[in-house]
Design a protein around this motif. Structure first.
Motif, mmCIF file in Angstrom:
data_model
loop_
_atom_site.group_PDB
_atom_site.id
_atom_site.type_symbol
_atom_site.label_atom_id
_atom_site.label_comp_id
_atom_site.label_asym_id
_atom_site.label_seq_id
_atom_site.Cartn_x
_atom_site.Cartn_y
_atom_site.Cartn_z
ATOM 1 N N ILE A 137 16.835 -25.042 4.694
ATOM 2 C CA ILE A 137 16.268 -23.689 4.710
ATOM 3 C C ILE A 137 17.207 -22.681 5.375
ATOM 4 O O ILE A 137 16.801 -21.592 5.733
ATOM 5 C CB ILE A 137 14.895 -23.656 5.408
ATOM 6 N N THR A 138 18.486 -23.068 5.519
ATOM 7 C CA THR A 138 19.487 -22.165 6.091
ATOM 8 C C THR A 138 20.437 -21.711 5.001
ATOM 9 O O THR A 138 21.104 -22.538 4.376
ATOM 10 C CB THR A 138 20.276 -22.856 7.223
ATOM 11 N N PHE A 139 20.474 -20.407 4.752
ATOM 12 C CA PHE A 139 21.301 -19.855 3.688
ATOM 13 C C PHE A 139 22.166 -18.695 4.179
ATOM 14 O O PHE A 139 22.503 -17.800 3.423
ATOM 15 C CB PHE A 139 20.418 -19.372 2.528
ATOM 16 N N THR A 140 22.500 -18.674 5.447
ATOM 17 C CA THR A 140 23.315 -17.579 5.974
ATOM 18 C C THR A 140 24.752 -17.712 5.484
ATOM 19 O O THR A 140 25.238 -18.805 5.218
ATOM 20 C CB THR A 140 23.310 -17.591 7.509
ATOM 21 N N LYS A 141 25.421 -16.561 5.386
ATOM 22 C CA LYS A 141 26.811 -16.570 4.948
ATOM 23 C C LYS A 141 27.753 -16.925 6.090
ATOM 24 O O LYS A 141 28.893 -17.304 5.860
ATOM 25 C CB LYS A 141 27.178 -15.193 4.371
ATOM 26 N N PHE A 142 27.273 -16.764 7.326
ATOM 27 C CA PHE A 142 28.096 -17.146 8.482
ATOM 28 C C PHE A 142 27.684 -18.545 8.942
ATOM 29 O O PHE A 142 26.671 -19.086 8.502
ATOM 30 C CB PHE A 142 27.927 -16.147 9.626
ATOM 31 N N ASP A 143 28.497 -19.124 9.811
ATOM 32 C CA ASP A 143 28.213 -20.476 10.310
ATOM 33 C C ASP A 143 27.187 -20.383 11.437
ATOM 34 O O ASP A 143 27.536 -20.196 12.598
ATOM 35 C CB ASP A 143 29.505 -21.131 10.801
ATOM 36 N N ALA A 144 25.920 -20.512 11.079
ATOM 37 C CA ALA A 144 24.830 -20.370 12.046
ATOM 38 C C ALA A 144 24.841 -21.502 13.062
ATOM 39 O O ALA A 144 25.391 -22.578 12.821
ATOM 40 C CB ALA A 144 23.487 -20.339 11.316
#
Length: 286
Positions: free
Chosen positions: A88-95
């Motif tokens: 459920i993680t779709f961030t463009k940065f490395d979260a």
């Protein structure tokens, strides 16, 4: 502008659909201004956007949000929870992969304070900037160990002027009187050196190396919760699991003798912008 209005209407319809289905939705701010809030008690949805970043509105209807809405209200094993957060993680940065542990302690009482340090087996995934406040005879040791900044009076003056562009400050017992005067600046930022976290020591080189290798410190807050970022989402699932378990086991070992009843009340994991996923506390007991 027409396209914005269309998306806004779609947002309203989607929010109402969630409410009708009694689905619990929690969406953290992406990057923008508050737009609409719908709620009826425990069921609510928040959507936000800016005109300049309309494209990012697609995130609100991405698989990440849909996946969370469809998640059963259950507790997962830590291994399962790691996979759910990845999905459920779709961030463009490395979260970051974050851990929140609610403990059955009263932090207001000194004998129930939980504070510790742990070296993550796979590091934090983040390069930490280290400042060493030391006497001239220790500067070479600090430099050899990889400290980004080292010195004493010049940096103390710089900090008094408002500079705090570092992640960790390490110092020596003999210079703590000077460093102590910086408490009002360093304390609120979590940068004040402390013997309990290994940042006030004569072994400067060792302390720098440990921080660079992935040592983190944690402390229960006034609400009885320990917050810790233990990995980056770019890590493979097994490395995230092992880092998280290392922190959890350290917390368990630090259970105060004065703490009564259930010690680990709840565990939640999440990434920087994902919803929280509940972990079954029983799954972390080795």
């Amino acid at each position: 502008m027409k396209r914005i209005k269309e998306i806004e209407e779609a947002m309203r319809e989607k929010a109402q659909e969630f409410l009708n289905q009694k689905a619990r939705v929690k969406h953290y701010r992406i990057s923008g201004v508050f737009n609409e809030e719908y709620g009826d008690g425990d069921t609510w949805a928040i959507f936000e956007y800016t005109d300049e970043e309309v494209a990012r509105l697609k995130y609100l209807f991405s698989e990440a949000l849909v996946s969370y809405v469809n998640l059963p209200n259950k507790e997962y094993s830590l291994e399962e929870a790691v996979e759910v957060v990845k999905n459920i993680t779709f961030t463009k940065f490395d979260a970051s992969f974050d851990l929140d542990v609610r403990l059955g302690v009263d932090p207001r009482k000194a004998n129930q304070m939980v504070r510790g340090i742990v070296t993550l087996p796979h590091g934090t995934g983040k390069t930490k900037r280290v400042l060493v406040l030391c006497t001239p005879d220790k500067e070479e040791e600090a430099k050899a160990a990889g400290a980004d900044y080292f010195g004493l009076d010049d940096y103390i003056t710089k900090i008094k002027g408002g500079w705090t562009d570092v992640d960790v400050i390490i110092t020596m017992p003999s210079v703590m009187p000077k460093v102590g005067a910086l408490g009002k600046i360093l304390g609120p930022r979590g940068l004040m050196p402390n013997p309990k976290t290994g940042t006030v020591t004569m072994e400067i080189g060792k302390a720098v190396q440990e921080v660079k290798a992935g040592k983190i410190d944690f402390k229960v807050d006034k609400y009885g919760i320990v917050h810790a970022s233990v990995a980056r989402m770019s890590f493979d699932s097994n490395k995230i699991y092992e880092n998280a378990m290392e922190v959890l086991q350290a917390i368990i070992k630090l259970k105060p003798a004065a703490a009564k009843g259930t010690y680990v009340k709840s565990v939640t994991v999440s990434s920087t912008m994902s919803p929280g996923v509940k972990v079954d506390p029983k799954s972390i007991n080795k």
